[in-house]
Design an enzyme around this catalytic site. Structure first.
Site, PDB file in Angstrom:
ATOM      1  N   LYS A 197       2.052 -13.716   5.884  1.00  0.00           N
ATOM      2  CA  LYS A 197       2.236 -14.699   4.817  1.00  0.00           C
ATOM      3  C   LYS A 197       3.748 -14.922   4.661  1.00  0.00           C
ATOM      4  O   LYS A 197       4.325 -14.851   3.568  1.00  0.00           O
ATOM      5  CB  LYS A 197       1.582 -14.146   3.530  1.00  0.00           C
ATOM      6  CG  LYS A 197       1.495 -15.124   2.382  1.00  0.00           C
ATOM      7  CD  LYS A 197       0.551 -16.270   2.604  1.00  0.00           C
ATOM      8  CE  LYS A 197       0.677 -17.271   1.465  1.00  0.00           C
ATOM      9  NZ  LYS A 197       0.063 -18.573   1.749  1.00  0.00           N
ATOM     10  N   ASP A 205      -6.612  -5.487   5.560  1.00  0.00           N
ATOM     11  CA  ASP A 205      -7.722  -4.968   4.762  1.00  0.00           C
ATOM     12  C   ASP A 205      -8.677  -6.111   4.400  1.00  0.00           C
ATOM     13  O   ASP A 205      -9.897  -6.005   4.555  1.00  0.00           O
ATOM     14  CB  ASP A 205      -7.156  -4.315   3.487  1.00  0.00           C
ATOM     15  CG  ASP A 205      -8.079  -3.248   2.928  1.00  0.00           C
ATOM     16  OD1 ASP A 205      -9.134  -2.995   3.524  1.00  0.00           O
ATOM     17  OD2 ASP A 205      -7.753  -2.676   1.878  1.00  0.00           O
ATOM     18  N   ASP A 228      -3.633 -17.284   4.925  1.00  0.00           N
ATOM     19  CA  ASP A 228      -4.692 -18.092   4.290  1.00  0.00           C
ATOM     20  C   ASP A 228      -5.337 -19.038   5.297  1.00  0.00           C
ATOM     21  O   ASP A 228      -6.558 -19.191   5.334  1.00  0.00           O
ATOM     22  CB  ASP A 228      -4.176 -18.839   3.050  1.00  0.00           C
ATOM     23  CG  ASP A 228      -2.776 -19.380   3.195  1.00  0.00           C
ATOM     24  OD1 ASP A 228      -2.112 -19.049   4.185  1.00  0.00           O
ATOM     25  OD2 ASP A 228      -2.328 -20.147   2.316  1.00  0.00           O
ATOM     26  N   TYR A 247       0.814  -1.215   0.000  1.00  0.00           N
ATOM     27  CA  TYR A 247       0.000   0.000   0.000  1.00  0.00           C
ATOM     28  C   TYR A 247       0.848   1.266   0.000  1.00  0.00           C
ATOM     29  O   TYR A 247       0.313   2.371  -0.013  1.00  0.00           O
ATOM     30  CB  TYR A 247      -0.913   0.030   1.230  1.00  0.00           C
ATOM     31  CG  TYR A 247      -2.175  -0.784   1.085  1.00  0.00           C
ATOM     32  CD1 TYR A 247      -2.114  -2.105   0.653  1.00  0.00           C
ATOM     33  CD2 TYR A 247      -3.413  -0.247   1.393  1.00  0.00           C
ATOM     34  CE1 TYR A 247      -3.262  -2.855   0.531  1.00  0.00           C
ATOM     35  CE2 TYR A 247      -4.566  -0.991   1.267  1.00  0.00           C
ATOM     36  CZ  TYR A 247      -4.481  -2.295   0.836  1.00  0.00           C
ATOM     37  OH  TYR A 247      -5.623  -3.033   0.719  1.00  0.00           O
TER      38      TYR A 247
END
Ligand code: NAP
Length: 383
Positions: A201, A274, A250, A134
């Site tokens: 992640k 987000d 995930d 971002y």
């Protein structure tokens, strides 16, 4: 006591939910303190309204005002996809170093949510708000900048990358990650929450997401050794008040659906946060009741989790609840807990009485739909 709050109406449904929402906050303060406390609203411009009036989407006057402010609330601001100007929301977060995006997710009884036991969801997301993909460091495919960077990565650093690639950079720093995780840990300790989960992640993006995880555990060891223990230590019979653990992003999306009680405070990176915010909001009934705040060390900018909801614009059907609950977070932060409690009670009462905006009416059998403005009026009357 008077507190000045700057407000930005925002784009899309922003003006409607602001008009319906701010009076509810005023009414709650009046009811709780009978005139001894008062919110003083001052409008500042951003987005389409600002562009129409000043020719700029984020006018200098707005930035100057916010520099000296401690409290502000905003409606959503629209951002074109894949073209046009960069996100004003991201710009505000970066300019004012609003590094912590904090979003509580809690269920109001009576909503038929998509999950069987929504009442088990009680989490708060601390999302890093200034770094990650971002940061806005990106170049479109085929531009001289993208080709130059791709050539450098290929020729100087041996990266397997096509010269035709569009490129986005994902910077993440130790300082940026640790200050966000620190806020999450402080919240867990202050509110006596049982765990802080680092969501990342890091198996794939080792030096950014993986580093977030490592810096989180480092911080816990360096600064909170007396009060935090790892999951392994907890399973070994440890008795410290808060468990610090981590989950790969995930797997986390599955885990919050299947075993929500295992999670309380969540600290995560910008993009993960987000995604996870909207998914968790859905578990308790959707974005219509999803509040949030962006914080630096001096400024708090409250805002709903949702965007401009284009399909609802101008129809008086949007739910002003997320803006009102964002304002309720503000009341709690400034210590006006009685007013905040009145609003929580009022929302619960409106849901129990089944008089709600269409997004909630779709999820409450036998309910009556009311408009955005009327829902605000009901909430004020319920206080
Ligand atoms: P969105 O505006 O959050 O809307 C997605 C869906 O959420 C809506 O279609 C609606 O679902 C539901 N929803 C959102 N707010 C609601 C409300 N107050 N009451 C009832 N339902 C509500 O996401 P988007 O359509 O992807 O994004 C639109 C624009 O907003 C984009 O320009 C995006 O960049 C911007 N955005 C801004 C912010 C921000 O200002 N912080 C955040 C996110 C997105 P149903 O149609 O299923 O009823």
């Amino acid at each position: 006591m008077e507190r000045v709050v700057y407000y930005i109406e925002g784009d899309g449904i922003g003006p409607e939910i602001t008009k319906a929402g701010l009076p509810v906050l005023d009414a709650a303060v009046a009811k709780a303190y009978g005139g001894a406390h008062k919110l003083v609203w001052k409008e500042i411009l951003a987005g389409e309204k600002a562009f129409k009036e000043t020719g700029e989407h984020l006018p200098k006057a707005t930035l100057e005002t916010l520099k000296g402010a401690d409290l502000a609330i905003k409606g959503p601001l629209g951002t074109p996809v894949g073209k046009g100007f960069r996100s004003l929301n991201v710009a505000l977060r970066q300019i004012f170093d609003l590094y912590a995006c904090i979003r509580p997710i809690k269920y109001f009884p009576g909503i038929e949510s998509p999950v069987k036991r929504p009442e088990l969801v009680d989490m708060i997301i601390f999302r890093e708000n200034t770094e990650d993909v971002y940061a806005g460091i990106e170049w479109a495919a085929g531009t001289p900048e993208a080709r130059k960077l791709a050539a450098f990565l290929r020729d100087e650093l041996g990266a397997n990358i096509s010269l035709d690639a569009g490129i986005g950079i994902k910077p993440m720093t130790e300082k940026g990650c640790k200050r966000l995780i620190d806020r999450a840990i402080k919240h867990a300790l202050a509110q006596q929450k049982s765990s802080v989960t680092l969501v990342h992640k890091g198996n794939i993006m080792k030096y950014t997401e993986g580093a977030f995880r490592a810096w989180g555990y480092d911080l816990a060891k360096e600064k909170y050794a007396d009060s935090l223990m790892t999951e392994a230590e907890s399973l070994d019979g440890g008795t410290k008040p808060v468990v610090i653990k981590d989950r790969i992003a995930d797997a986390m999306f599955q885990a919050v659906l299947r075993r929500p009680t295992e999670f309380s405070v969540i600290a995560t990176t910008n993009l993960n946060g987000d995604y996870l915010s909207d998914a968790l909001a859905a578990q308790v009934g959707g974005l219509g009741l999803a509040p949030g705040v962006n914080k630096s060390d001096t400024l708090a900018l409250y805002e709903p989790t949702h965007g401009t909801a284009p399909s609802y614009v101008g129809k008086d059907t949007a739910n002003p609840g997320s803006l009102i609950l964002s304002g309720t977070m503000m009341l709690e932060d400034i210590g006006w807990h009685e007013a905040a409690a009145l609003i929580h009670g009022s929302v619960a009462k409106a849901i129990a009485a089944k008089r709600v905006t269409p997004d909630l009416a779709r999820q409450i059998t036998g309910s009556t739909e009311v408009g955005c403005q009327e829902f605000g009026e009901i909430l004020s009357a319920n206080l």
